[in-house]
Design a protein around this motif. Sequence first.
Motif, PDB file in Angstrom:
ATOM      1  N   ALA A  17      53.753  -2.711 -26.172  1.00 24.73           N
ATOM      2  CA  ALA A  17      54.341  -2.622 -24.912  1.00 24.73           C
ATOM      3  C   ALA A  17      55.908  -2.379 -24.994  1.00 24.73           C
ATOM      4  O   ALA A  17      56.520  -1.961 -24.030  1.00 24.73           O
ATOM      5  N   ILE A  18      56.335  -2.148 -26.180  1.00 25.48           N
ATOM      6  CA  ILE A  18      57.863  -1.795 -26.458  1.00 25.48           C
ATOM      7  C   ILE A  18      58.097  -0.558 -25.905  1.00 25.48           C
ATOM      8  O   ILE A  18      59.183  -0.206 -25.250  1.00 25.48           O
ATOM      9  N   VAL A  19      57.081   0.379 -26.094  1.00 20.89           N
ATOM     10  CA  VAL A  19      57.281   1.954 -25.542  1.00 20.89           C
ATOM     11  C   VAL A  19      57.543   1.927 -24.019  1.00 20.89           C
ATOM     12  O   VAL A  19      58.630   2.319 -23.515  1.00 20.89           O
ATOM     13  N   TYR A  20      56.679   0.870 -23.405  1.00 25.10           N
ATOM     14  CA  TYR A  20      56.756   1.056 -22.083  1.00 25.10           C
ATOM     15  C   TYR A  20      57.772   0.184 -21.520  1.00 25.10           C
ATOM     16  O   TYR A  20      58.416   0.579 -20.487  1.00 25.10           O
ATOM     17  N   LEU A  21      58.208  -0.830 -22.514  1.00 24.44           N
ATOM     18  CA  LEU A  21      59.595  -1.425 -21.919  1.00 24.44           C
ATOM     19  C   LEU A  21      60.709  -0.478 -22.090  1.00 24.44           C
ATOM     20  O   LEU A  21      61.511  -0.369 -21.107  1.00 24.44           O
ATOM     21  N   ALA A  22      60.606   0.327 -22.837  1.00 23.27           N
ATOM     22  CA  ALA A  22      61.763   0.960 -23.190  1.00 23.27           C
ATOM     23  C   ALA A  22      61.834   2.052 -21.845  1.00 23.27           C
ATOM     24  O   ALA A  22      62.787   2.552 -21.434  1.00 23.27           O
ATOM     25  N   VAL A  23      60.745   2.586 -21.577  1.00 24.78           N
ATOM     26  CA  VAL A  23      60.793   3.655 -20.263  1.00 24.78           C
ATOM     27  C   VAL A  23      61.032   2.911 -19.290  1.00 24.78           C
ATOM     28  O   VAL A  23      61.968   3.462 -18.555  1.00 24.78           O
ATOM     29  N   VAL A  24      60.538   1.872 -18.974  1.00 26.98           N
ATOM     30  CA  VAL A  24      61.068   1.200 -17.560  1.00 26.98           C
ATOM     31  C   VAL A  24      62.634   0.850 -17.812  1.00 26.98           C
ATOM     32  O   VAL A  24      63.302   1.241 -16.636  1.00 26.98           O
ATOM     33  N   LEU A  25      63.244   0.443 -18.768  1.00 28.12           N
ATOM     34  CA  LEU A  25      64.511   0.193 -18.884  1.00 28.12           C
ATOM     35  C   LEU A  25      65.369   1.280 -18.820  1.00 28.12           C
ATOM     36  O   LEU A  25      66.055   1.239 -17.801  1.00 28.12           O
ATOM     37  N   ILE A  26      64.977   2.185 -19.434  1.00 25.88           N
ATOM     38  CA  ILE A  26      65.847   3.347 -19.508  1.00 25.88           C
ATOM     39  C   ILE A  26      65.711   4.135 -18.152  1.00 25.88           C
ATOM     40  O   ILE A  26      66.751   4.570 -17.716  1.00 25.88           O
ATOM     41  N   LEU A  27      64.620   4.254 -17.569  1.00 28.57           N
ATOM     42  CA  LEU A  27      64.549   4.990 -16.317  1.00 28.57           C
ATOM     43  C   LEU A  27      65.246   4.193 -15.174  1.00 28.57           C
ATOM     44  O   LEU A  27      65.725   4.781 -14.147  1.00 28.57           O
ATOM     45  N   LEU A  28      65.146   2.910 -15.310  1.00 28.45           N
ATOM     46  CA  LEU A  28      65.842   1.928 -14.038  1.00 28.45           C
ATOM     47  C   LEU A  28      67.524   2.338 -14.502  1.00 28.45           C
ATOM     48  O   LEU A  28      68.087   2.414 -13.264  1.00 28.45           O
ATOM     49  N   LEU A  29      67.802   2.637 -15.471  1.00 29.97           N
ATOM     50  CA  LEU A  29      69.165   2.608 -15.774  1.00 29.97           C
ATOM     51  C   LEU A  29      69.725   4.340 -15.425  1.00 29.97           C
ATOM     52  O   LEU A  29      70.633   4.606 -14.816  1.00 29.97           O
TER      53      LEU A  29
END
Lengths: 289, 254, 305, 423
Positions: free
Chosen positions: C282-294
Motif C-alpha cells: 500500500a505504500i506505493v499507492y499512498l505515495a501516489v495519492v500524496l504526491i498527486l494531491l500535492l
Amino acid sequence: MDQLANFGIYLMGITSISLMLAISLDLQVGNCGIVNFGQVVFLTVGAYATAIALGRGSGAVPAVCWGVLAGVLFGLLMSISVRNMSGTYWGILSLSLAEIVRIIALNERWLTGGANGISVLVTVQYLPWIIAGSTLAVLLLVGLLLGSPFGRTIRLIREGDRLPMALGKNVLLLKMETMALGGAIGGLAGAYYALMQRYMSPDDAKPIETFIIWAMVVVGGRGNVWGIVLGTVLIQAFYTGTRFLTGLFDIPADTLAALRLVTIGLLITLVTMFRPQGLLPERRRIYPL
Amino acid sequence: MTALLQVRGLHCAYGADEIIHGVDIEVSPGEIVTILGPNGCGKTTLVKSILGFVRATRGEIYFRDRELRQLRPTERAALGIGYVPQLLNTFKPLTIAENLEIGGYRLRRSERNAAMARMLALFPLLAERRSQLAGTLSGGERQVLAMARALIMSPCLLFLDEPSAGLSPLRAHEVFQHIRDIAATGTAIVIVEQDVQRALAISNRAYVLVTGQVVMQGPAASIATDERIGRAYLGAKMRGPVSKPPPLTPIAPA
Amino acid sequence: MNFAQVLVNSLITASELGIIAVGLTLTFSLLKFANFAHVETAVAGAYLAWTLNVRLGLNFAVSIAAAVLVMGLAGVVIDRLVFRIFRNADDVAPMIASLGLAIAIRYSMQAIFGPRFLRYDFGIAPGMRIVGAFVTRQQVWILGIVLLAIVGFHILLQYTTIGKAMRATSTNPELAQASGVNTEWVIAWVWFLGTAFAALGGALVAWDTQLVPELGFNLVIPVFCVVLIGGVGSVYGALLGALVVGLAVNFGVAVNFAPLANLIGGADWVSSLRIPADYKPAIVYLAVVLILLLRPSGFMRRELA
Amino acid sequence: MPILDQPPKFGRRSLLKLTGAACLTTAMPLPTVAAAQTTEPVKIGVIIGLTGSAAVAGNDSYRAMQLGAEEVNEAGGVLGRPIKLIVEDDEGRPKSGVEAANKLADVDKVAACIGAYQSSIALPVGRLLNEKGVVWVTDATTNDLKTVGPYLFNVAGIAEQAVALVDFVKADKAGAKKLTGIFQNNPIGQDRAKVSEKRAKELGLEWIPALLYQPGATDFRTELQQVVNAGADAILTDIYDSDAPIIQRQLVELGMGDFSNTYSYNPGAYGTLEPNLIEGIKGLNYITGGIRAEAFNKKFLEKFGHIYTDAWGGPPFYDAVWIVATAINLANGLDRKKIRDAMWPAAYHYLGVSGNGDKGFNKWGMQASDQYEKLAYKAGKMVPLSKGPENIVVFRYSDDQGTPLSHAPSEEQNQQLYPGYKP
C-alpha cells in the motif's frame, strides 16, 4: 432442461451485475470524461458494506442500502481528489485508492474477515431476477438522465472543463454528482454481488476486475447505453463461451487454460483494433444553440 | 503561368463532421495569399487538410502538378511545403539550435549545417541565443524562430497560421516585415489571419471563407476596401475605407 | 535498522522499476496512451533471455543482449500490427487494446513455459559486505547496467538527430511532421527503445529474483505509479519516481516512526510505530495519492526531456 | 489437548483399510452393485487454478486427479462406467470459480465437484454447490469451511492444525522463548499466524508480530531483515509455490542463510531448491504416506516427469477422486444426496496417500485427524527427523477428538450443525 435454464438465470444475474458496473463506469468515463481505473472499488465497498451489515443481523434490504451508501460515499471521496486532474493521472490515482481499499480489506480482519473474506448466510429468493430488474431500472434511469440537461452538461465536461465553466456550471459539483451516482450504481452492483456470490473477499477486488469492466465499456462503445449492454454481454460471452470450447481440444489442461485466456485477450485487442469507437459508437447529436 | 498549388472541390471532415464543403484555391509561385474568415469558418482546417493533418474526403490537391491526397504530412513537407502553426509553433523543450535542426531534419548533415548558418545569419536574434530553450522565448521571438525553422528547408510554399496571434502591434509589424522579406526571396506564402488590415496590406490576393465555403476572392487591395466584407463576415470592425493601399513590394515570379 | 542495507535495497528496487518505467514513459510520451502490455513485454524478454541462457546454453550477457535486441524489434512489430491503427484515435481504445494484448502475452508465457519458477544459470551465495550492507555480485552488475543504459539513453536523447526528433515529436507531433520529420520512423525507434528497455529491465528483475508468468502482474501497477509520480512522459521524472518509490517502500517498512510521533504528541507517547509489512504494497499507492494531491502532474513536466 | 504425539494404532479400521488397499493396489475391480446400463462416462467436475496466482499447485493438483481418475477407470470405473473429469480453470478469481461451478452443476450435470486450492474460491463455490446439492471436495484450509454445509468435504485438514508446529518447535528447540513467523498474506497464512500466535501464548512463549508477505512480489528484503533481526529464537514459515525460492534466495543473499531455527509448515515447498538455500530447515510435512504412497509418488513422477512441489497440492486431490468414485459406487446411482451420504463410509474405509492414508471425515465433513511427519533438510535432502514412530505427529481436532464417522450424520444433525440448512 430446467438445469440449463438455471445456468442461464445465473448468467443473467452475474452479467447484470457487470452491466451495472459498466454503466456506472460509462457514466464517469463515457459521459463525464473521468478516467476511473479503480471502478472495482465500488463493488468492493458495496459488497463489504452489505456483507458486514448482514453479518450484524441486518435485513437484506437495509443491507443493500448500506452497500449503495458506501458506494456513494466512496464516489464522493474519489471526486474530491478529481478536481482538475487530467486523464491518466486521475486514472492511476483512482487505481491506487482502489488498491488501498483492497489492502485494508485484506489486513483488517476485525472488520472484513481479512483474506478469508466474509460469508453471506442470507438467501434471497429470485435474486437473479431482482438483479436483472434493478439493472433495467438503472439503464432506464441513466438513459433518461443522459437525455436531460444534466446529461448534456456532463458531456460538455468530457470535452474539457473550460466550456461548462464559461457557461457558469459548477464543474466540481457536477463531477461530484456524477461520481456519487456512479458510486451508487457500483455500490448496488456490489451489494448484489455479495448476495449472489454469498461471499466477498479481497480476491474479488483485484485490479483485473476493473480492467474487465473497462473492456466491456470500450468494446461496446463509450457514451452509448446500448453499446455498453452489447459490450458487457460480449465480454461475458468471451469468458463463459470459451469454457465450452476447451472440451474440443486434446492438449494438456494447463496449456489449454492459458490459451483460453490468450484467446480472450486477443479477442479484446482485435475488437478494439477494428472498432476503436466501440461496436455501437455514441451518436453525436448537435443541439441547436 | 501554372499554379503552384491548386485545390479543387475540397471537402474535409473531422470524424463524421464535415467542415469544408467544396473549396477551390489557387496559389501562384511567389505570391502572398491571405485566407480570411470569421472564427470557426474552417480556415485552419483547410490549411491542415492541404498539409495532410485532416482527412480530405473529396476533391483534389495539386502541388507542383502532384496529387497530394495520398501522401502523408511528412512527405508533403518533403515536397517543399512549409508550415508555421498558430501559437504551438516551436518545440518548447528544445533549444533554438535544436529547433532549427529539426526543421532541417531531412537535409544531410553538411547541408543542414550550412542552412542553419544561413538562418542564424538571417535572424541575428536567434544566433545570440542558440542554446536557449524555445520555451523561454517571447511570443514574437518564437514566431521568428518558427519561421526560421520552416524556411531552413527553402520551401516553395509556406503556410502561416495567424502569425500575429498574441503579439503586440509592434512585434506583429516586425513579423509582417519578415513575411514580406521571405516572399521577396520567391517563396509563395499563404497567411491565415485575424489581423485583416495588416495581412491584406502585404498580400497579393485574398480568399474569404465562411462556414467552409469560399464566398469571395480577389486582389487584396479591393477586398481590403470592401466594407461589406468587414461587416458581414470578418467580424472585425473596419476602420473605414482605406484611402490608399500601402505599396507592395514587387514580386518576381520564381 | 541497518541503514546502509535498506538504502541498498531501495536502490535495487528503484533501478529495476526505473529501467522498466523509462521504457514505458518513452512510449507514453509519444503515443499518449497507457500501454499495459509494456510490462508483459518485459517478462517476455526475460523469458527469451532464459531460453537462450538455460535452454540453448548461451553466455548470460549474450543472452540478455540478444533478448533485448529481439524484443526491441518485436516492439516495432507489435506497433505495426496493433497500435498503428490507433494513431489518430483517443487514448482509451489503444489502452484497452494493450490490456487485451497484455493478457494474451502473459498467458502465452504460461502456455509455453509453464507456471513454475525459472532461474538463470548461476549459483546463489551471500552477498559481499560493503559498508555493512550485503550486496550481491549481480546487484552490482544491475546497478551498473542500469546506470550505463540511462547514460546511454541520455546521450541518445540529447545529442543524436533521432533523439532530438523523438523529443520534437513528443512535444508537437504535428509540427514535427510539418518539419519533414518522418514520425512513423521516430515512433518505430521509440517502440524499439521502449521495448528494449522493458526487456532489459525484465531480464534484470528476473536475474535478481526469478521468473514466473505472473511477474508482470505484480510489476505493472508499481511501474505505472513510478511513471506517474515522475510525470508522464518525463524520462528523468521516471527515474526520480523510481527512486521515490524504492526509498518509500523500503524505509516505510524499516523505519520506526515513534520518535516522529513523539515529536508531535509529546515525549514517550509511543515507543514503536511501524508500518506493518502487510501494508508494504500500500505504500506505493499512498505515495501516489500524496504526491498527486500535492503536485497534480507529478514531479516533472510532460514533455520528453 | 488436541495434540497427541503417538503412532497410528493398528486397530480395527487399519485392518479394514489394509484389505481395501490390497484391492486398490492390485487394480481389482471395485464392487459394483448396479448392472451396467450404459457406458457413457460419469462426469466429475474439477474447479482449480490452472492459471493465476496458485497455478503451480493447481496444475499439480489436477495432475494428481488425472492419475486418480485413470486408476479408477483401470479398476472398472463406477457403476460399470468410466469416470471423466471436466476441468474448469478458476484463474484465481472467485467470480470465475463460481461461474465454473454453475456451469459444471447445471450444464455438465456432474455427479460431484472437486477442487479449489484457495479458500477464497472454495468458500463461495461451496455455498453455491451446497445450495444446488452437489458434493464439493476441497483441500482449502480455512476454518470457515466448517460453516458451509453438509455437501462440503475437506481432504487436507484445516488451519487449526497449525498448533502442531508450535508444539514441535517447543519440543525440538529447548530454551526457545521468542517465536515469530513468515506467513503468506492469504487465508491460510492469516489463519495459521493467528492460530500459532494463540498457541505460542498458551505455551508461555513470547510472540513477535509475524511477517505477512504479499504472495507474488519480488522483493522481500527489507521486511525479511526486520523479522529475522527481531531476535526470535525460532521462525515459523508458511511459504508456498514460487515465493519459497525467492524468499530463501533473498535470505541467503542478505547473509541470513542460517536456517537452523527455521520451522516450516510446508517443508515440501523447498524441495526443488539448491541445498544452500534450505540446509537446516525443519518442519512438519503433511504426510504423503501409508502403504500406497510410494507407488503414487513413483507413478506421478513417471507420468509427469516431476514430483508435486507441495504436499497439499496433489496427493489429497488424488484421494478425493478415489473417495468420490467409491461414494458413487456405494450410492449405487447418481443421486447427489445419496452420493453425499456415501462420502463418509467411502472415506472411512478408504486408505489414501495423503495424511498417512487416514481420510475419514468428521461430522463437519472435515478431516477427523491429520498426520504429519517431522522432516529436516540435511545435505540438500529432505529426511525424516528420526526413524521411529515418534516422528509422526497425529493431529486431532478438538471438536470431536478426531473420531471419523463411518456413516453420514442424519439430516437432523445437519440442521443442528448448519443453521439455515434445509434438507
